[in-house]
Structures are given as C-alpha cells and as structure tokens.
Enzyme design. Structure first.
Site, PDB file in Angstrom:
ATOM      1  N   LYS A   1     -22.300  15.426   4.027  1.00  9.04           N
ATOM      2  CA  LYS A   1     -23.215  16.469   4.469  1.00  9.04           C
ATOM      3  C   LYS A   1     -22.431  17.543   5.247  1.00  9.04           C
ATOM      4  CE  LYS A   1     -27.554  16.533   7.040  1.00  9.04           C
ATOM      5  NZ  LYS A   1     -28.505  15.697   7.761  1.00  9.04           N
TER       6      LYS A   1
ATOM      7  N   GLU B   1     -13.059  10.199   7.696  1.00 11.38           N
ATOM      8  CA  GLU B   1     -12.801   9.215   6.640  1.00 11.38           C
ATOM      9  C   GLU B   1     -12.888   9.857   5.257  1.00 11.38           C
ATOM     10  OE1 GLU B   1     -14.896   8.886   9.168  1.00 11.38           O
ATOM     11  OE2 GLU B   1     -14.853   6.860  10.002  1.00 11.38           O
TER      12      GLU B   1
ATOM     13  N   GLY C   1     -28.586  11.556   6.880  1.00 10.88           N
ATOM     14  CA  GLY C   1     -27.622  10.874   6.021  1.00 10.88           C
ATOM     15  C   GLY C   1     -28.118   9.522   5.527  1.00 10.88           C
ATOM     16  N   ARG C   2     -28.671   8.721   6.438  1.00  7.51           N
ATOM     17  CA  ARG C   2     -29.055   7.359   6.054  1.00  7.51           C
ATOM     18  C   ARG C   2     -30.353   7.298   5.247  1.00  7.51           C
ATOM     19  NH1 ARG C   2     -28.924   8.291  11.416  1.00  7.51           N
ATOM     20  NH2 ARG C   2     -30.815   8.107  12.665  1.00  7.51           N
TER      21      ARG C   2
ATOM     22  N   GLU D   1     -28.863   2.460  13.218  1.00 11.97           N
ATOM     23  CA  GLU D   1     -28.508   3.831  13.621  1.00 11.97           C
ATOM     24  C   GLU D   1     -29.779   4.590  14.019  1.00 11.97           C
ATOM     25  OE1 GLU D   1     -24.804   5.763  11.879  1.00 11.97           O
ATOM     26  OE2 GLU D   1     -26.299   7.104  11.076  1.00 11.97           O
TER      27      GLU D   1
ATOM     28  N   HIS E   1     -26.354 -22.052   2.210  1.00 15.93           N
ATOM     29  CA  HIS E   1     -25.175 -22.897   2.419  1.00 15.93           C
ATOM     30  C   HIS E   1     -24.261 -22.293   3.467  1.00 15.93           C
ATOM     31  CE1 HIS E   1     -26.134 -25.410  -1.088  1.00 15.93           C
ATOM     32  NE2 HIS E   1     -26.667 -24.291  -1.536  1.00 15.93           N
TER      33      HIS E   1
ATOM     34  N   LYS F   1     -15.797   8.723  17.756  1.00 17.18           N
ATOM     35  CA  LYS F   1     -15.127   9.706  16.889  1.00 17.18           C
ATOM     36  C   LYS F   1     -14.231  10.610  17.730  1.00 17.18           C
ATOM     37  CE  LYS F   1     -18.818  10.372  13.442  1.00 17.18           C
ATOM     38  NZ  LYS F   1     -19.768  11.331  12.919  1.00 17.18           N
TER      39      LYS F   1
HETATM   40  O1  F6P Z   1     -22.107   7.472  11.129  1.00 15.43           O
HETATM   41  C1  F6P Z   1     -22.486   8.740  11.495  1.00 15.43           C
HETATM   42  C2  F6P Z   1     -22.820   9.626  10.347  1.00 15.43           C
HETATM   43  O2  F6P Z   1     -23.117  10.890  10.842  1.00 15.43           O
HETATM   44  C3  F6P Z   1     -23.986   9.098   9.508  1.00 15.43           C
HETATM   45  O3  F6P Z   1     -25.213   9.343  10.013  1.00 15.43           O
HETATM   46  C4  F6P Z   1     -23.714   9.743   8.198  1.00 15.43           C
HETATM   47  O4  F6P Z   1     -24.436   9.096   7.221  1.00 15.43           O
HETATM   48  C5  F6P Z   1     -22.217   9.581   8.091  1.00 15.43           C
HETATM   49  O5  F6P Z   1     -21.758   9.748   9.415  1.00 15.43           O
HETATM   50  C6  F6P Z   1     -21.510  10.504   7.141  1.00 15.43           C
HETATM   51  O6  F6P Z   1     -21.635  11.863   7.448  1.00 15.43           O
HETATM   52  P1  F6P Z   1     -21.297  12.990   6.399  1.00 15.43           P
HETATM   53  O7  F6P Z   1     -22.240  12.869   5.254  1.00 15.43           O
HETATM   54  O8  F6P Z   1     -21.475  14.283   7.135  1.00 15.43           O
HETATM   55  O9  F6P Z   1     -19.875  12.820   5.947  1.00 15.43           O
END
Ligand code: F6P
Length: 522
Positions: free
Chosen positions: A209, A215, A269-270, A355, A386, A513
């Site tokens: 987003k 990452e 995002g989630r 979250e 199990h 972060k």
């Molecule tokens: O973990 C924090 C967060 O902002 C989530 O809410 C989101 O889904 C994820 O990082 C990834 O963010 P982006 O889509 O901006 O890379």
C-alpha cells in the site's frame, strides 16, 4: 457522527452481566444439555450453506439476551451502519473502513469525501479480470516471448497473509500457474523462492500500500537485481506489476503505469485481500472464482448488516468471545480448521484479530482497565489433536475454540472424510462433556486393571465444560471461504465497538520499525 464513546464496564448491562456471571459461572454443559432436549437447535443459526452451532458454550438464554442487550446499549446497530456507509470510523488515521464496498454488488452508492467509490471498485475489478485472463490464457508474454508459468507475490502483513491464505485455501480450484509468496526480510526466504524460478516465465506482483515497507522493497530490489542478470531494464515492465497507492515510487521502480493496480486508504492492509491486493488469488484460481470469493463475503455482509443480533452469526461469536474474555478471564482462543487447505487461516487471523484489537487506549484517549483483544492461535485438525489439544482438554486454562468443518470432501475420499469429521465432532463433544470419575472407574474395571484404578483414575478424568463453536459449511468453495473470512472480519468489528477501541489503526507496529532503522544505521 463519531462512534459512541463509553466505558463498557460502566454500562447498565455490564453490571447485569457481572451479576449474571456470579450466579451462572458454574453452569455445566452436560446439565444444560440434559435439561434442554432442543439445546442444539435453540443455540444454532443456519444461513444457506453455513450452520453455526454455539450450543456448547457456557451460556443460557438469559446470558445471550444480556449479551445482546449489551450490544444494543453500546449502539452496535448504529455503529454497523457507520461502518458500511463510509463514516470515518478509523478516527486515528482519519479514514473510512470500507472493505465491504469491495465486494458489494448493490447499487447503493458509498461516499468517501462526497464521491461514490463504487465505480472505482468496479474499474479495478475489470482490470483484475482482464489482466488475470491475459496471464492465465498465456497471451501475456515474458521478455523472451514465453508465457507466464509462475507468479510471485512480494508483500508482507496484510499484503501477504490474506492472499497467501486464500491461495492455499483454494488450491483445489487452482489453474496451471504456480503461485509463490515472498514476505520475510530474511534473505533466506527470497533465495529459496528464487531457486525455483525461471526469470523468462515469472511474473512478480509487488503488493505494498505504501511502497515503503522495508521488507517488501528489499525483496523487490533483490528480485529485480536477480531478474536483471538475464533480462534487461526494458523487460522489467513485462515481469513486474504493482498494487499500491504510492504511484511515484512504483514508477521509479520501473513498473509500467498500465500495470499498476489501485489501493485506497479506506481499505486497511489486513482487510485488503478483496481488492487488487488479491491479484495473486485471481491469477491462481481465475477471476470467476475470485468473484465468487467476494460474493460469499458479501452474503455474510448482508447477513451481518440486516439480521437481528440474536440470530446474527458474527455478533453472536463476538459476544461469546467477550463473555469468555471479560468475565471468565480467558486470554486466548483457538481456531481449528478441519481441512488441510486452511492451514494458513490461523496465521491470517492472528494479524486480522490481534493487529486490530490489540489496543490499550479507548476511543476517548484513556488507558483501558479491562481486557481487550484476545490472543488467537491454532492449527488444522487432526494434526493439532496430536500436538496441543492435550492442554485444551486437560490443562488449567479455559480456551474457547472454533471448530471449522466441511460436510463434503473435495477429493471425494469418503473414508478419510468420515474419519476427519468424526474427529471434528468427537473433539467438541469431549471438550463439552468430558469423562467423569465414575466413567473412568468403570472403564478401568472393565479392562481388569484393578490395581491401577486408584493411581491412574485422576489422570484419566476429563473435567469437560470447555466451550466450543462448530462452524460447519457444506463444502470448501470460494464462496464459503469468502463467507468465513467476512464472518471473522465482522466479529473483530463488533468486539472493537464493545471494547470502545479503534480497531483499524496499528501504531503498535511503528516503534519496532523506527528502532530497526536506527540499528541498521549503526
Ligand atoms: O504490519 C504493519 C503493516 O502496516 C500492516 O498493517 C500492513 O498490512 C503491512 O504493514 C504492509 O504494509 P504495506 O502494504 O504498506 O507494505
């Protein structure tokens, strides 16, 4: 108008629930079933292909009535309307929360800043469909003229967990494309995925987003460098597409502007798998199945928005969870799907639930003095039987559980499916009714193990009275999976309303972060 603000523990109904808890906390499920022959029917809700049996909970009709009264007292109905109609209920980020608009097929406009967002959603869906068809049919060619065989979703958190869980969940419906997911900044993750790929026939979908997430951008750059060892910079556009709101950063990366799919700040995002974030889902199972997923979710949306609370599945499950969390002091809930296809559901729900509702400040900025978000965890049946079920059956903790089952097997191995579902039912029954001293005594006696009766007896007793919900669908389909995910999304919403928290921000992930950036500089 803002969401109502209150301390739930100071409401009239909370006081009644506290009194009710005192007199009912020792309710026994065996007894409840013994005195009500129709308990299962009385505490079940069926909506088309979904049957939710919540009879094995430590509740009576009075408990349910009081919980519904609590929902009414905190004006849940009004909050639901605000949620669906695009009011700025994500106050701390100044945003509406409109993942429901992504799957809506109704003509009803949904306004954000005075403009109907539905046309944008439809345009995005058409773009997803056209692109998916082109890639799946083989018309989309890579730089050497070959068709695409592999798709890699590069993203993390909400830009990874939802699509990954659904692609795995709908594997039965997949086409010839192979789908992979790279999320962790750990270089071992990306290295392992790249090992399997041919740059000439791989399409990379960068989902972010913000397009700034450490990452995702690190993985995207590493993958681009890997790609440039065989393809040229002019070929990047044929192999990389993006889903983002940050267009400048996307173009800088070298992505063709025709291959950028939109995201909107009114989708968290989630909760975004229903948008172009779900592009890898549409690629993996085809657009028609993606649309079916959305349709199933919409069916649950309509049920949630229009059904009375005492028959409303997400509301009931949310209220039961509040009952255990805030009155019984249960801290965790287990999610137990009885299908290997849903092995990633617990991971996905961990982000969605924790979250969202892992918050300690209320909607008035006050520190909260009661329990909020539950810890969710789980795994698939029967493997988990199990593994950790010993603790759920005989441990000292009360762990409410959701058992998710499907009447029909996808591959038609009847013998396997009968055994699977026998276990699904057996586990709920064992948790609820346990095994008494008398029963164990008789059993040991019958086995002729007289000398061991006294020493073994206490260990073999199951106290029972452990709550569970049975969430049973006819079959695992795109539509039923859509319904299931939408059910949990609305459960999260209801709980956030009751706990008087903001469920749609995630400031708690920021500090780590920031500090990681500092450590990186060092
Ligand atoms: O973990 C924090 C967060 O902002 C989530 O809410 C989101 O889904 C994820 O990082 C990834 O963010 P982006 O889509 O901006 O890379």
């Amino acid at each position: 108008m803002a969401l109502k603000n209150y301390n739930p523990t100071q409401t009239e109904t909370w006081k009644k629930l506290t009194d009710h808890f005192e007199v009912s906390k020792n309710l026994n499920l065996k007894e409840l079933f013994r005195t009500d022959a129709n308990r299962k029917e009385n505490f079940s809700v069926t909506v088309n292909d979904l049957e939710v049996d919540f009879s094995k909970n430590r509740i009576t009709k009075e408990t349910l009535d009081l919980l519904v009264e609590l929902a009414n007292e905190v004006e849940l109905k009004d909050a639901i309307e605000k949620y669906f109609t695009g009011e700025t209920i994500n106050v701390t980020e100044g945003r509406a929360v409109l993942h429901t608009a992504l799957r809506s097929t109704s003509e009803e406009p949904v306004l954000v800043d005075g403009k109907d967002i539905k046309p944008k959603v439809q345009t995005a869906l058409r773009k997803i469909r056209a692109f998916s068809n082109k890639v799946i049919s083989g018309k989309w060619k890579g730089y050497s003229g070959k068709s695409i065989t592999d798709v890699v979703n590069i993203g993390i958190g909400g830009s990874d967990l939802g699509p990954d869980m659904i692609v795995e969940g709908l594997k039965f419906y997949k086409n010839k494309l192979n789908t992979h997911f790279v999320s962790n900044v750990d270089g071992d993750h990306v290295s392992e995925v790249l090992k399997k790929l041919n740059p000439e026939t791989t399409l990379f979908v960068i989902v972010s987003k913000t397009f700034t997430t450490q990452e995702t951008i690190s993985n995207a750059n590493t993958i681009k460098n890997w790609f440039l060892k065989s393809g040229s910079i002019f070929d990047v556009a044929k192999h990389f597409v993006a889903v983002s709101t940050n267009l400048d950063a996307v173009y800088d990366f070298g992505i063709d502007k025709n291959n950028v799919f939109p995201m909107w700040n009114w989708v968290g995002g989630r909760f975004s798998l229903w948008s172009a974030v779900g592009l890898s889902i549409s690629l993996a199972v085809g657009f028609d199945n993606f649309r079916e997923l959305l349709n199933g979710a919409e069916e649950m949306d309509i049920h949630f928005r229009t059904t009375e609370f005492d028959e409303n599945i997400p509301v009931i499950l949310a209220l039961l969870s509040v009952w255990y969390n805030n009155f019984y002091g249960a801290e965790t809930e287990a999610i137990l799907p009885y299908t290997q296809y849903l092995s990633k559901l617990p991971d996905y729900l961990q982000q969605a639930v924790m979250e969202s509702n892992g918050k300690g400040i209320d909607r008035d900025g006050n520190e909260i003095t009661y329990q909020t978000g539950t810890i969710v965890w789980g795994s698939t049946g029967t493997n988990m039987q199990h593994a950790f079920m010993q603790l759920v059956h005989q441990g000292t903790k009360l762990i409410p559980t959701d058992f998710i089952g499907f009447k029909e097997s996808l591959h038609g191995l009847e013998d396997h499916h009968n055994k699977l579902m026998a276990n699904y039912n057996a586990q709920m029954e064992a948790l609820a009714f346990g095994k008494t001293k008398e029963e164990v005594h008789l059993e040991l006696k019958a086995s002729g193990n007289m000398e061991k009766i006294n020493s073994l007896l206490p260990y073999k007793v199951f106290s029972g009275n452990r709550p569970s919900n049975g969430i049973l669908f006819d079959k695992l389909t795109p539509s039923s999976l859509g319904k299931l995910v939408s059910l949990y999304e609305h459960k999260i919403f209801v709980q956030g309303i009751i706990w008087n928290i903001y469920s749609y921000d995630q400031f708690g992930v920021e500090l780590g972060k920031e500090l990681a950036k500092k450590f990186l500089k060092k």
